[in-house]
Design an enzyme around this catalytic site. Structure first.
Site, mmCIF file in Angstrom:
data_model
loop_
_atom_site.group_PDB
_atom_site.id
_atom_site.type_symbol
_atom_site.label_atom_id
_atom_site.label_comp_id
_atom_site.label_asym_id
_atom_site.label_seq_id
_atom_site.Cartn_x
_atom_site.Cartn_y
_atom_site.Cartn_z
ATOM 1 N N MET A 1 -35.690 -9.683 13.122
ATOM 2 C CA MET A 1 -36.373 -9.073 11.987
ATOM 3 C C MET A 1 -35.528 -9.051 10.722
ATOM 4 O O MET A 1 -35.994 -8.596 9.680
ATOM 5 C CB MET A 1 -36.787 -7.638 12.345
ATOM 6 C CG MET A 1 -37.816 -7.545 13.457
ATOM 7 S SD MET A 1 -39.381 -8.353 13.047
ATOM 8 C CE MET A 1 -39.896 -7.393 11.632
ATOM 9 N N ARG A 2 -34.290 -9.539 10.794
ATOM 10 C CA ARG A 2 -33.431 -9.466 9.623
ATOM 11 C C ARG A 2 -33.988 -10.303 8.475
ATOM 12 O O ARG A 2 -33.899 -9.917 7.305
ATOM 13 C CB ARG A 2 -32.012 -9.904 9.969
ATOM 14 C CG ARG A 2 -31.042 -9.782 8.792
ATOM 15 C CD ARG A 2 -29.616 -10.104 9.169
ATOM 16 N NE ARG A 2 -29.006 -9.019 9.930
ATOM 17 C CZ ARG A 2 -28.556 -9.146 11.164
ATOM 18 N NH1 ARG A 2 -28.653 -10.300 11.787
ATOM 19 N NH2 ARG A 2 -28.006 -8.137 11.792
ATOM 20 N N ALA A 3 -34.598 -11.420 8.791
ATOM 21 C CA ALA A 3 -35.148 -12.276 7.743
ATOM 22 C C ALA A 3 -36.253 -11.562 6.976
ATOM 23 O O ALA A 3 -36.339 -11.677 5.745
ATOM 24 C CB ALA A 3 -35.679 -13.573 8.354
ATOM 25 N N ASP B 1 -26.939 -16.006 10.118
ATOM 26 C CA ASP B 1 -28.013 -15.024 9.959
ATOM 27 C C ASP B 1 -27.539 -13.769 9.238
ATOM 28 O O ASP B 1 -28.340 -13.034 8.663
ATOM 29 C CB ASP B 1 -28.571 -14.663 11.338
ATOM 30 C CG ASP B 1 -29.760 -13.741 11.262
ATOM 31 O OD1 ASP B 1 -30.712 -14.067 10.529
ATOM 32 O OD2 ASP B 1 -29.750 -12.675 11.915
#
Length: 706
Positions: free
Chosen positions: A280-282, A199
């Site tokens: 929320m990184r995506a 991720d």
């Protein structure tokens, strides 16, 4: 110095070239992970990219490559006033660096090293920069990133996320800027990265060799021309290289002006929600990637096609729930989500699939390939690829992937000593049976190797490691890497008067320094020896047996082990999976495992002995754990039971830790697997006893009774 292969001369691999170019335009995208088989130009493409990056201006003499226009206020070589190069004097400039991090690098080599002796004796911060400082404002390349030690990967990705590197040693602290383009390459056959580490890479690209004859011919032709005369070959591509260099620079200048409208933002959020991506990184990576795609295409507005391409690059590796899941994205579902969330702003820019060919002024986009063109000139970039490539106890996160599995099969068992219906050993004349489907994997109890090892860092067995709890001290052998402060002071204290100490400072000499001895966990070689004979299939247990082995494979992945798989049936034993870090390959081999025939238990054990002998020569520090999955029967040949016992004693004499998973079932039990465990000097457990929830329930019952 060798001349890198020209980026524009790479054949095919459009998605790889595009991902690298986007990171060059916007390093905030977060880097790229390149996954693929060997010989697919992964390393070649990364090394070629560095030649396209614009030169960087640096403060003269600064070891940390500070920008003269905005120097780092906390730079260890500072302070550098703005315009530190002085009036009338140009700032120093140099090409952007490509820094390679070796798999076997130490922590000090990565983050830098403090001179602890000078820090204690003189009270000064004597700091030697590491690779993170060298890579600042350049490219940090990690080949075979999946083989990098976990603690190094953590340090690396933390620095990439924060844009700074911190070195903390015994109260002495150093911080410096570390902003770089992070690129990792890996061969999935050699093991996977943990999902939480996957991720942290902004984008991921899958590469594979072309199967088209013409494409492969072009790959070979260009590679041979380059090998014959690198300078002449590079000169032929100089024009295309300069065009790409200018395009990257232009996209960087345009990037701050690109507008990410509400419609595109809603598409990004809806896509991440539809694919159930954690965190929320995506969403943030997709937004940055879509913005960079628009700048790469020469536009100032993000379109739906930018969002779609960003999803294909940023989401596949974030959807994996366990190491047995293949990365990927359902493109039909992606298109449905984008169409559902399409906003009216997109129609003003030419609609989905139409706006990507025109700029804001209505003129045709100079790149005929659009955002998916990968950056290479269309007239020369033929399809295919360049053939050159550069030379843990679990963290108990298995809940993401583990589901309650069924217990052993409960089909009717024949009486002791009687073959099952249909012929001896569970099949017509002992023949082969189709592969049985495995039950769902479950979380297993912890199995470990007794004693204290010194193997590769992992999470299974106790070991002396560079990280862990401090258990003692010793004199350092070579460079001091982990100071034991109390022991050092204790060693230096009796000599202070003789050394003429007159002030508050402690007079420390080299002989006083003590290295901390730490105990942590190591990864082991878990070698599975699985009985695939008819005696297992006849009792309809193979599905449950495969489920148990699959669960142990998942546990081995989480504990950073190497795994191997031996199967025995018929007359011989086969090494189905040589020792590797790729547990998903082991799961694939297990899924296709047929059953039937006699039970050459001795052959399976002798094969295990030979495999372990070879592995001890290759990796002597990695201790093995033998897991034998069988009902204990031995048939075929003269005196099969006695021969199996002798083979077991041979493994025990070599000091091999062993666990026997007893698959015997039925109302009458012969105890053959337990007897085998005794000969191996190990323990026997049933598949039911492997389950962690069974162990937890037993502990709770004991506590309740107390």
């Amino acid at each position: 110095m060798s001349i890198p292969y020209p980026f524009s001369a790479l054949v095919g691999q459009e998605e790889l070239r595009l991902a690298l170019a986007l990171n060059a335009v916007s390093p905030a995208v977060g880097g790229v992970l390149v996954r693929g088989e060997k010989g697919t130009a992964k390393s070649t493409a990364v090394r070629a990219l560095s030649a396209l990056l614009p030169e960087v201006a640096v403060v003269p003499g600064c070891r940390f490559s500070c920008d003269p226009a905005a120097p780092d206020p906390a730079c260890p070589d500072g302070p550098h006033p703005v315009g530190a190069h002085g009036a009338g004097e140009s700032a120093a400039s140099r090409p952007a660096r490509l820094v390679e991090l070796p798999v076997g690098a130490s922590e000090d080599r990565l983050v830098g090293a403090l001179d602890i002796e000078r820090a204690l004796a003189d009270g000064v911060k004597a700091f030697e920069p590491g690779l993170l400082a060298d890579a600042h404002r350049g490219v940090l390349y990690v080949d075979e990133v999946n083989l990098l030690h976990d603690h190094l990967v953590d340090l690396l990705l933390d620095a990439a996320a924060m844009g700074a590197s911190y070195v903390e040693r015994e109260g002495v602290s150093v911080r410096h800027a570390a902003r770089f383009l992070l690129v990792g390459t890996m061969n999935p056959e050699e093991g996977e990265l943990r999902p939480q580490l996957l991720d942290r890479f902004g984008l991921t690209v899958e590469v594979a060799a072309s199967r088209e004859t013409d494409e492969r011919v072009e790959v070979v032709r260009r590679r041979l021309a380059y090998d014959a005369d690198p300078a002449a070959f590079t000169a032929r591509w100089a024009g295309e290289e300069e065009a790409l260099r200018q395009r990257i620079a232009a996209a960087r200048r345009l990037l701050p002006d690109v507008r990410l409208g509400d419609a595109a933002l809603r598409q990004i959020a809806a896509t991440c929600a539809a694919f159930e991506v954690d965190g929320m990184r995506a969403d943030i990576v997709m937004a940055r990637t879509a913005t960079a795609l628009a700048a790469w295409a020469g536009r100032t507005v993000v379109l739906a096609e930018d969002v779609r391409q960003a999803a294909l690059l940023a989401l596949p590796h974030r959807r994996r729930r366990n190491p047995f899941d293949a990365p990927g994205l359902d493109e039909d579902r992606l298109d449905e989500t984008l169409e559902r969330e399409a906003g009216s702003d997109e129609g003003d820019e030419g609609g989905e699939g139409g706006g990507g060919r025109e700029g804001d002024d209505g003129e045709e986009d100079p790149d005929p390939d659009g955002p998916g063109g990968g950056g290479a000139p269309p007239q020369d970039a033929g399809p295919g690829q360049d053939g050159a490539d550069g030379a843990d106890g679990g963290d108990d996160r298995s809940g993401d992937a583990a589901h309650p599995g069924a217990g052993p099969g409960s089909g009717p068992a024949p009486a002791p000593g009687q073959d099952s219906p249909g012929g001896p050993e569970g099949g017509p004349a002992g023949g082969e049976r189709p592969a049985a489907a495995a039950t769902e994997p479950y979380r297993t109890r912890a199995l470990s190797v007794p004693g204290l090892g010194e193997g590769a860092a992992g999470r299974r067995s106790r070991a002396r490691t560079a990280h862990g709890r401090t258990t003692g001290d010793r004199r350092p052998e070579g460079a001091l890497t982990a100071l034991h402060l109390t022991a050092t002071i204790r060693a230096a204290a009796p000599h202070q008067r003789a050394r003429g100490r007159s002030g508050p400072g402690l007079v420390v000499r080299r002989d006083d320094l003590r290295q901390a001895v730490r105990e942590g966990r190591e990864g082991n070689l878990v070698l599975f020896v699985v009985d695939a004979s008819g005696s297992m299939a006849a009792r309809q247990r193979m599905g449950a047996v495969k489920g148990a082995v699959l669960s142990l494979l998942l546990d081995a992945y989480q504990r950073r082990d190497k795994v191997g798989l031996i199967t025995f049936r018929g007359a011989t034993a086969e090494l189905a999976l040589p020792p590797t870090s790729s547990v998903d390959t082991g799961a694939a081999r297990l899924a296709s495992l047929p059953t039937g025939g006699r039970t050459p238990l001795a052959a399976g054990l002798l094969k295990a002995h030979e495999v372990l002998r070879v592995e001890r020569l290759r990796d002597p520090a990695r201790r093995p754990l033998l897991v034998v999955v069988t009902d204990g029967r031995a048939t075929g040949g003269a005196e099969p039971v006695a021969l199996a016992a002798r083979a077991a004693r041979l493994l025990a004499a070599a000091g091999t830790a062993a666990v026997v998973v007893d698959c015997e079932s039925g109302p009458v039990r012969l105890g053959l697997a337990a007897a085998l465990a005794e000969e191996l000097g190990g323990v026997a457990v049933t598949p039911g006893e492997l389950r962690a929830d069974t162990v937890s329930a037993l502990v709770k019952d004991v506590r309740r009774a107390a």
